[in-house]
Design an enzyme around this catalytic site. Structure first.
Site, short mmCIF file in Angstrom:
data_model
loop_
_atom_site.label_atom_id
_atom_site.label_comp_id
_atom_site.label_asym_id
_atom_site.label_seq_id
_atom_site.Cartn_x
_atom_site.Cartn_y
_atom_site.Cartn_z
N GLU A 102 -5.00 -8.77 -0.31
CA GLU A 102 -5.82 -8.43 0.86
C GLU A 102 -7.27 -8.34 0.40
OE1 GLU A 102 -4.58 -5.27 3.48
OE2 GLU A 102 -2.46 -5.73 3.15
N GLU A 137 0.85 -1.21 0.00
CA GLU A 137 0.00 0.00 0.00
C GLU A 137 0.88 1.25 0.00
OE1 GLU A 137 -3.29 -0.15 2.81
OE2 GLU A 137 -4.16 -1.85 1.71
O1 AHR Z 1 -5.33 -5.90 6.82
C1 AHR Z 1 -5.30 -4.73 7.56
C2 AHR Z 1 -4.64 -3.58 6.83
O2 AHR Z 1 -5.40 -3.22 5.72
C3 AHR Z 1 -3.28 -3.85 6.24
O3 AHR Z 1 -2.26 -3.69 7.15
C4 AHR Z 1 -3.18 -2.82 5.17
O4 AHR Z 1 -2.35 -3.22 4.11
C5 AHR Z 1 -4.61 -2.59 4.75
O5 AHR Z 1 -4.92 -1.26 4.69
#
Ligand code: AHR
Length: 497
Positions: free
Chosen positions: A298, A175
């Site tokens: 994710e 991210e």
């Molecule tokens: O999964 C929780 C968080 O969500 C992670 O650390 C991040 O990459 C995303 O914003």
């Protein structure tokens, strides 16, 4: 109600469902690593070199193919050298992203790679671009994978590991448009090119390099990364969470929700299909051969934290709604398996849409766990083409399909059909024709995961409230299957050759 109609074209194969779609993610966040996976060697909780045995045994059953670590946002604050060597000497730091708690670095590279060995899964390590140096990242790869004489290989041996590990999947930041440095895509694309240059392939350890990809519908990010850096990457990530509420401040409760929030959840979960299609189209322009994988590293539900828990720990319960969200995502990932090479649900234990929840020495399996267990038959199976005529499920003049499904054939010729009935009120009657069979089929069996209330979930008092049962609601006549899916259910049908 009309019956849902499906034709499974057993002679039209759409490629292999990459088993890595069933990947997991574990971050130094809340109680995922500490308490959830790692209790330490001196803990009264039964453990293998510090990793708790009850959780380990449960996770082993899922055939986890790949596990991402150490973050998430934590990855771009993590300095791996603080997490190797004698534990008592390891630096303590503040986990500023997640609750401001002390991170004692007891779970580091050796412990993570041991966990992967015990789970028999591939590690996927995410390096630090946001606050780390090129040298630090380069040396991490050298430490883990170099078999010759070098300062890092020497240090690894001093720390008790003589053989190098095999580490294939390596992420260059996380991210980086947000918590990983608030970068513009043009700037990150250049950094990506630079950092990845120094992550070397040692011996026969060939890295699969994953660039940080877009947040949800940031198509510009994908465009710039593919244009500027596609030739240096093997994968490009995508992050998208199912948040039923109207904002990050009001995401909605994991267990106290209305039927309209139920509906909104599935509308949002189904959006993953559009996202993959659109990001995929951009990728196609630069990579028509589909060499670069879209890595959805994710995904999952993100609700308000459970009342009374640390807001930075992202601890949430998990209901039959989560199970259906998982099923719907797998069906979408299967459909796009020509581009989606990996997906990692967030997260494995005690955080967001978890497989396992723990409380002290107790552990429970969530409805999401059961879906991963039921669907593991799809891992590396051949995806079959399906034609479907599905009824709508509507609420407040909006409509989504009542049923989501996918079918695959394994190496023994068994056809596995997974089905999700998203309608919480009504059964879904279904006729399925197995068209184009070139061999005899004998027997049908099934499993069902369902509930009586939309918020049914497992608790430490009642850990088996939502669990799979044998499914007797399907009959096989010749090449035709007739089934009735209960309301809000996940069903797996297996037709043996
Ligand atoms: O999964 C929780 C968080 O969500 C992670 O650390 C991040 O990459 C995303 O914003």
């Amino acid at each position: 109600m009309e019956r849902n109609q499906m034709i499974i074209n057993t002679d039209i194969e759409k490629g292999t469902i990459n088993k890595n779609i069933y990947g997991q993610f574990s971050e130094h966040l809340g109680r995922c690593i500490y308490e959830g996976l790692w209790v330490g060697e001196d803990s009264p909780i039964s453990n293998t070199k510090g990793i708790r045995n009850d959780v380990l045994e449960a996770l082993k059953k899922l055939n986890i193919p790949v596990l991402r670590w150490p973050g998430g946002c934590f990855a771009d604050e993590y300095h791996w050298k603080d997490g190797v060597g004698p534990r008592e000497n390891r630096k303590r730091m503040v986990n500023t992203h997640w609750g401001g708690v002390v991170e004692n670095n007891h779970f580091g590279t050796h412990e993570f790679l041991l966990l992967c060995e015990l789970l028999e899964c591939e590690p996927y390590i995410c390096g630090n671009v946001g606050s780390g140096t090129v040298q630090e990242m380069s040396e991490w790869v050298e430490y883990m994978t170099f078999d010759g004489e070098s300062p890092m290989a020497h240090w690894r041996k001093e720390n008790g590991r003589s053989e190098p590990w095999k580490v294939k999947y390596f992420g260059i930041g996380n991210e980086n448009w947000g918590c990983g440095g608030n970068m513009r895509p043009e700037y990150y694309a250049d950094l990506y090119r630079r950092y990845q240059t120094y992550t070397r392939n040692y011996g026969d350890n060939q890295l699969y390099k994953i660039a940080c990809g877009a947040n949800v519908e940031d198509y510009h990010w994908t465009e710039v990364l593919m244009r500027e850096a596609a030739r240096f990457m093997d994968g490009l990530s995508l992050h998208y969470y199912t948040v039923p509420g109207d904002s990050w401040e009001h995401k909605g409760s994991a267990t106290q929700f209305s039927e309209s929030e139920w509906f909104a959840t599935f509308k949002k979960a189904l959006y993953m299909d559009e996202l993959i299609t659109k990001h995929g189209k951009i990728m196609d322009q630069y990579d028509p051969e589909k060499r670069v994988g879209l890595i959805v590293d994710e995904w999952g539900t993100w609700f308000d934290v459970e009342i009374g828990t640390n807001p930075g720990f992202l601890y949430q319960q998990n209901t039959i709604r989560d199970a259906l969200v998982a099923g719907v995502h797998f069906h979408i990932f299967h459909k796009h398996s020509d581009r989606v090479q990996m997906a990692n649900i967030a997260q494995m234990v005690n955080v967001l849409q978890a497989m396992v929840l723990t409380e002290g020495d107790r552990m429970l399996l969530t409805p999401t766990y059961h879906v991963f267990n039921m669907f593991k038959v799809h891992q590396d199976a051949t995806l079959l083409a399906v034609d479907a005529n599905i009824n709508g499920f509507s609420l407040n003049e909006e409509m989504i399909p009542q049923v989501s499904l996918s079918a695959s054939k394994d190496k023994n010729g068994t056809i596995n059909i997974s089905l999700c009935n998203l309608d919480p009120q009504n059964e879904a009657p279904i006729d399925i024709r197995l068209r184009g069979l070139s061999y005899a089929i004998n027997n049908i069996s099934g499993q069902v995961l369902s509930a009586t209330k939309i918020n049914d979930h497992n608790t430490f008092v009642n850990p088996d409230k939502v669990k799979p049962e044998p499914f007797a609601g399907a009959t096989l006549t010749g090449e035709n299957i007739s089934a009735t899916l209960p309301p809000m259910s996940v069903v797996l049908l297996s037709v043996d050759a």
